[in-house]
Write an enzyme that holds these catalytic residues in place. Structure first.
Site, PDB file in Angstrom:
ATOM      1  N   LYS A 277     -54.746  -0.818  18.507  1.00  0.00           N
ATOM      2  CA  LYS A 277     -55.087  -0.560  19.905  1.00  0.00           C
ATOM      3  C   LYS A 277     -56.467   0.073  20.001  1.00  0.00           C
ATOM      4  CE  LYS A 277     -50.466   0.470  21.775  1.00  0.00           C
ATOM      5  NZ  LYS A 277     -50.374  -0.596  22.789  1.00  0.00           N
ATOM      6  N   ARG A 351     -40.328  -5.184  20.975  1.00  0.00           N
ATOM      7  CA  ARG A 351     -39.305  -6.233  21.082  1.00  0.00           C
ATOM      8  C   ARG A 351     -38.704  -6.553  19.712  1.00  0.00           C
ATOM      9  NH1 ARG A 351     -43.473 -10.210  23.868  1.00  0.00           N
ATOM     10  NH2 ARG A 351     -44.316  -8.164  24.400  1.00  0.00           N
TER      11      ARG A 351
END
Ligand code: BES
Ligand code: ZN
Ligand code: ZN
Length: 496
Positions: A277, A351
């Site tokens: 990130k 996920r």
């Protein structure tokens, strides 16, 4: 800060401050006949000051009045509740929070509040009052040398003694709702340094030990390997910390046929992994275990709340880090239900760990599964920072959750698990892929998860926006972790 409730005639009160709620749009600006009486006793002083200061009882408006010697309390604080016809529990929460913060800016040590919201159910409005006060009173002070002090005591007042039983029940429930929420906030506010996966496991073990009727199973990496939890182990690969799957169980005293599973994303820090990130996006990523914190928040008070259903609290705890051992973009992993996934972006890790946790949860044969996860920035783009996205394969379940959320004062909105987009999560060289192009990112994340829930009625709550406030969201949800989700879950569990 101690909070009690009792019957009062208001006039003989001796606290430093007396707080009265005022709704907007009535002829007389005070909410009750009793506060009208006080106004009369004070020689109409409240009406006059209100006029001078343009105080009309708008939501969150406040007005101080001095009482002189004619009266027990030295000061009266008027708090606006908004329009009488729009008055709801959320207005009561907000006004209670505003009133308390206003009083805390003075030297007052004690205060009494005439219970707000006359037109609402006594138990509910007492609960809302306590929630507003205590949630606004919270600060995360673990690393501060100087700790803030709050008021010594607050007395809630009712004019009719018959209201006391219901009000006491409201206090009892509120104190548990608050305790669960603040526990979740503390966990989320704790930086990754002191909140690694094993810390989360320790917290789970501690709360299970503290309460009867609870059991816990903790699966470490060796067991996860045997279980085929390729998602959890894959994401954890780059971290020096081990990963875990935690399963807590609450069994009610009476007989029950219903079994509810709540499942949380517990990424104790999300650097993005090799799909690293940018610095600005990483700054708040200690919050990426907020789903697991919500599950722990609920379980921290579950014996006291005593829902009539069996509850399974499940979370995967991992850290997502880059390293020479980390998962590479393009790697293929096999999940607990044997489906294979192309990991094209290691920052879409939530996920992957949730998928395994969901497969594990389905094996407990629950009637309902609800997962909570700070899953996608896309959900924040869709609904803004303060609203959770709810996706479900069972309309009755999403309705029940939205109802619980509305009464808990947590903002949620349904998003579709659109069948047309199912194709977007199909993989090129594996069954699935973990990213699905630029658009509808909250939906495609939900559709990815749906591949792991079989036919079980299931709802997915994307709490990426509301879990962590980057500015004050409301008078009682200040900057930092909010514990958003805990009160909705508790309310939902109590609906059985
Ligand atoms: N933990 C983040 C999502 C997030 C974003 C939580 C903002 C809280 C606030 C999640 O793991 C993530 O990075 N998701 C990616 C997915 C993308 C790579 C498909 C995102 O949303 O950008
Ligand atoms: Zn991520
Ligand atoms: Zn994440």
């Amino acid at each position: 800060m101690e909070i009690h409730i009792r019957k009062s005639d208001l006039v003989s009160e001796k606290s430093d401050v007396l707080v009265l709620g005022v709704t907007q749009g009535k002829q007389h600006f005070t909410e009750t006949n009793a506060s009208q009486k006080i106004n009369e006793l004070l020689g109409d002083v409240l009406t006059q000051i209100a006029k001078e200061e343009s105080f009309v009882g708008k939501a969150n408006q406040t007005l101080w009045a001095r009482t002189g010697h004619s009266f027990g309390t030295k000061r009266v604080l008027l708090v606006g509740l908004g329009k009488a016809e729009e008055l709801d529990l959320e207005a009561v929460r907000q006004a209670s929070a505003i009133a308390l913060s206003t009083i805390k800016q003075t030297t007052a040590k004690t205060a009494c509040f005439l219970l707000f919201g006359e037109s609402l159910d006594v138990k509910d409005r007492t609960q809302a009052t306590i929630e507003g006060m205590r949630l606004s009173d919270y600060t995360y002070s673990r690393y501060k040398k100087e700790k803030k002090v709050s008021l010594k005591s607050i007395d809630l007042l009712v004019l009719d003694g018959r209201d006391l039983v219901a009000a006491r029940k409201g206090i009892e429930v509120a104190e548990q709702f608050v305790k669960g929420t603040l526990f979740a906030r503390d966990l989320v506010n704790t930086p990754g340094l002191h909140m690694s996966p094993s810390h989360l496991v320790d917290e789970a073990k501690r709360i299970v030990k503290e309460q009867k009727q609870l059991q816990i199973r903790v699966f470490g990496e060796a067991q996860l390997g045997k279980m085929g939890a390729g998602g959890i182990l894959g994401v954890s690969q780059g971290s020096v910390h081990d990963s875990y799957l935690v399963h807590m169980t609450y069994k009610p005293a009476g007989k029950t046929k219903k079994r509810i599973a709540i499942i949380g994303k517990g990424v104790t820090f999300d650097s993005g992994g090799l799909s690293l990130k940018p610095a600005d996006y990483m700054m708040t990523m200690k919050c990426d275990m907020a789903g697991a914190a919500d599950v722990l928040g609920v379980f921290s008070v579950i014996a006291a709340i005593a829902p009539k259903v069996e509850v399974h609290g499940i979370f995967a705890a991992v850290e997502n880090m880059p390293s020479g051992n980390a998962l590479r973009p393009g790697d293929v992993i096999e999940m607990m239900n044997k489906k294979t996934v192309e990991v094209l972006n290691t920052d879409a890790e939530g996920r992957l760990i949730l998928a395994d946790a969901l497969v594990y949860a389905t094996k407990q044969k629950p009637d309902v599964m609800i997962d909570l996860a700070t899953l996608t920035g896309a959900c924040v783009v869709a609904l803004g920072e303060e609203v959770t996205g709810v996706m479900s394969n069972t309309p009755a379940l999403s309705n029940a959750i939205l109802n619980a959320a509305a009464s808990a004062g947590e903002k949620m909105w349904e998003l579709p698990l659109e069948k047309r987009y199912q194709k977007l999560v199909k993989g090129d060289i594996a069954d699935l892929k973990n990213i699905a192009g630029r658009w509808g990112g909250a939906l495609t994340a939900g559709l990815f998860l749906q591949e792991f829930v079989d036919k079980t009625p299931w709802a997915h709550l994307d709490i990426a926006g509301p879990a962590f406030a980057e500015r004050d969201y409301s008078p009682y949800e200040k900057k930092g972790a909010t514990g958003h989700g805990v009160r909705t879950l508790l309310k939902y569990l109590l609906s059985f």
